[in-house]
Design a protein around this motif. Sequence first.
Motif, short mmCIF file in Angstrom:
data_model
loop_
_atom_site.label_atom_id
_atom_site.label_comp_id
_atom_site.label_asym_id
_atom_site.label_seq_id
_atom_site.Cartn_x
_atom_site.Cartn_y
_atom_site.Cartn_z
N ILE A 91 38.59 -18.06 117.66
CA ILE A 91 38.14 -18.66 118.92
C ILE A 91 38.26 -20.18 118.86
O ILE A 91 38.65 -20.83 119.84
CB ILE A 91 36.71 -18.22 119.25
N TRP A 259 31.30 -9.65 118.00
CA TRP A 259 32.02 -10.60 118.85
C TRP A 259 31.08 -11.67 119.39
O TRP A 259 31.44 -12.85 119.48
CB TRP A 259 32.71 -9.87 119.99
N PHE A 263 31.50 -15.61 118.68
CA PHE A 263 31.56 -16.65 119.71
C PHE A 263 30.47 -17.70 119.49
O PHE A 263 30.71 -18.90 119.67
CB PHE A 263 31.40 -16.03 121.11
#
Length: 530
Positions: A91, A259, A263
């Motif tokens: 990310i 996830w 993040f």
Amino acid sequence: MFKSIKKDLPASIVVFFVALPLCLGIALASGAPLFSGLIAGIIGGIVVGALSGSNIGVSGPAAGLAAIVLVAITSLGYKNFLLAVVIGGVIQLIFGVLRLGIIGYFFPSSVIKGMLTGIGIIIILKQIRFFFGMDKTIEGKFDFLNVGWDNLISELLRDINALLSGNINIGATVIGLVAIGILILWSNVLSKKGKIFQLIQGPLVAVVVGIVYYLVTKDGALGLNESHLVSVPVPDSFDSFMGQFTFPNFGVIGNSEVWITGFTIALVASLETLLCVEATDKLDPHKNVTPTNRELLAQGTGNILSGLIGGLPITQVIVRSSANIQSGGETKLSAIIHGFFLLISIILIPTLLNQIPLAVLAAVLFIVGFKLAKPSTFKAMFSLGWKQWLPFMATVLLMIITGDLLLGIGLGLAVGIFVVLLKNYQNSHFLHKEGEDVPDGKIKMTLSEEVTFFNKGAILKELDNVPSNSMLELNVLNTKYLDNDIIEILEDFLLKAQERNINIKLVSQKGVVENPDSFVEFFKNDKIRL
């Protein structure tokens, strides 16, 4: 780059001395294997140092992520957590490709300071049991201090319970107090006395004293047992050395919690890195400007590699970066060399590392936490007024109560937005009345530069209060934008003004118009955006 080796090599030694205890201490604070902190320090130095565009920034495991890592490891398990670190790195790469190096500017400074302060307090509270050598299973006599929910506050109360009951290890407490004394003496007195005290850093001295204490007292009443010492694997062959590394569990790639954690790591690591970049660039005597998007790419690459081999998340770290600057480091070579020093240490001296008391690392982290959460920070934020104090305290308190950094930032940001909206509501216009007690008194209303639907209630209230048989002077000289909701309110007021015998004088850049037929048509021909 090698032209500055005479300055970068001594600086790298200083950074290594600072980084070694911090790598171990932050891993301890994160509830992770201590070896994982060293992995992150090595990759942060060698890989991120080589890819970064910063000449003096140093990366490694960060105290700012300790709270997130601790919660994530507890809920996910270590191998699943490592996958979240890899995802966080990916990310960050996306952030860099999308040129989102400016995202740090979208968070109010009050929230960022609240985040750092909250992290500092959490780090301090988490080290109490290690500082006093407590056994996690010990229950004290003061059970009324325990509460029914399991969070940071309940843990603190249990630690207080143990302290009041005397369930501590005297040896750990003694060396912890000695370590704090050394750190304070070094930073406040000795570091100003000569270059030797700047080259040899206080944390390293505290660690050496801690090792000596363990060796001298290990058979005595004040001795420490293995549970009070650092524990990193000691390889006896190349295969056993490679066996120390842990690999992520890609089987949970579809887990939403993984996830979300990834993040969160990406966002907080990026914010902490960008804030550190801004701070180090200001400290840099040569005033170099670090390319922030390239820094995100470097950090993302480092986190992917760290997660793949069992390391903690990485950010650029202000403690190591400032030590590098103060020691005369001029190029990224100092960061890279310090990474190699860390690598050599885990290969050649793991047995020595395992003689470091955990209480000494707790003392180092007490100082780190205090620097993040100084009382002067609270005083400074309070002196700035409630608009800064409220988001700051909301962030700090929610982080401490829940132990959730992202939730704390979210609440602080929400409070900050509320404050902005409130001030926008209050500052939409300026009202001045002349001859307030006279029926035909003149009322002046000046609209601000930008008037949106958030201001609708305040302006509607003021227009409804304009008395009959009076004159309203509406000044839009400085107004650049009017929301359609505001135009509708003004159009409705035109009809009411006729019924209540209110004369309207409109003052704009076009001139002065009395009792206009339509505000919409007038503003379309003016320089106001609708």
